[in-house]
Write a protein that holds these residues in place. Sequence first.
Motif, PDB file in Angstrom:
ATOM      1  N   ALA A   2      33.940  45.828  41.983  1.00 20.18           N
ATOM      2  CA  ALA A   2      34.258  46.450  41.895  1.00 20.18           C
ATOM      3  C   ALA A   2      35.148  47.046  40.340  1.00 20.18           C
ATOM      4  O   ALA A   2      35.916  48.211  40.172  1.00 20.18           O
ATOM      5  CB  ALA A   2      36.109  46.927  42.499  1.00 20.18           C
ATOM      6  N   LEU A  21      43.899  45.315  40.490  1.00 16.70           N
ATOM      7  CA  LEU A  21      42.023  45.686  41.657  1.00 16.70           C
ATOM      8  C   LEU A  21      42.849  44.603  42.737  1.00 16.70           C
ATOM      9  O   LEU A  21      42.654  44.704  43.773  1.00 16.70           O
ATOM     10  CB  LEU A  21      41.091  45.287  40.838  1.00 16.70           C
ATOM     11  CG  LEU A  21      40.072  46.546  40.547  1.00 16.70           C
ATOM     12  CD1 LEU A  21      39.572  46.033  39.689  1.00 16.70           C
ATOM     13  CD2 LEU A  21      40.590  47.732  40.607  1.00 16.70           C
ATOM     14  N   GLU A  57      41.312  45.182  46.739  1.00 18.11           N
ATOM     15  CA  GLU A  57      39.901  45.936  46.536  1.00 18.11           C
ATOM     16  C   GLU A  57      39.020  44.912  46.437  1.00 18.11           C
ATOM     17  O   GLU A  57      37.790  45.623  47.055  1.00 18.11           O
ATOM     18  CB  GLU A  57      39.819  46.360  44.195  1.00 18.11           C
ATOM     19  CG  GLU A  57      40.968  47.057  44.273  1.00 18.11           C
ATOM     20  CD  GLU A  57      40.661  48.659  44.799  1.00 18.11           C
ATOM     21  OE1 GLU A  57      38.862  49.115  45.388  1.00 18.11           O
ATOM     22  OE2 GLU A  57      40.815  49.705  44.588  1.00 18.11           O
TER      23      GLU A  57
END
Length: 294
Positions: free
Chosen positions: A112, A288, A293
Amino acid sequence: MELRHLQHFVAVAEDQHFTRAAERLLVSQSGLSASIRALERELRAPLFVRTTRRVTLTEAGRALLAEAERILAQVKAAHEAVAAVQGVVRGTLSVGTEQCIAGVHVAGLLAAFRRRHPDVEIRLRQTGSGALGEEVAAGRLDLAFAYRTQADTDQLRCVPLATEPMYVLCHPDHRLTRAAAALVPEDLAGEVFVDFHPDWGPRRATDAAFVEAGVRRTVALEVNDVHSLLDLVGENLGVAVVPRHFRHKREALTALPLKDTGEAAYETVALLPAPDATSPAARALMALLEAGEA
């Protein structure tokens, strides 16, 4: 004192070899040697003991290494901070992790991150929690995912990720499978144990649990990867005490909860430098993670 001299010095100290360091730095060996000699002249002290096979640090070299790593980390942070002000995350993200860490899917998180910040070079190192903490504190890693080994310090802070109870893994034919649904450390007295090396988080959590319970145990089969541990337990060569999420890694094994371990538990954290020393890339990765994520 030039920064490139410090970079060259650190590379030789890490590789313990001039040729390998020169190849990694993409410089000539003669140029690297000249750089080290210039640094030694400036400091008026030999930094390495040279032999035909390897080089080792002198006492002066060991003293310089910690300071050189700190200076280079600060220079790197300065470049990245300026880039961050300009709205760009770039440079290098150096991440450390233990195997199969709870609370984060490391591969998914890094994927990610790469999609959002393709200009950042990602480096990954896998080792035990004690070593990871030292490398983050020394500036060699931007952050690490590890077992909680200590409280926050001036150089290292801990962001909680997950806390899990410990489970006993054993072969379906093992005597422990006939026990009650839960075990206590006393039930495992005299067993042959399979476990990781002492620096790994699951081993530290297990050692702490048995010390808390006042039960002595001996690790007869010591490994440094999860698959080997599962294979040995699968062959009924010993039992293992592991974090709860390990029980899904080999469905054929019997998994029983371990109770009465006091406050001992498997707790994982993200290890980071002090806020003002945390790189923009590390902050972006943590953002993140906090956003779910991975």
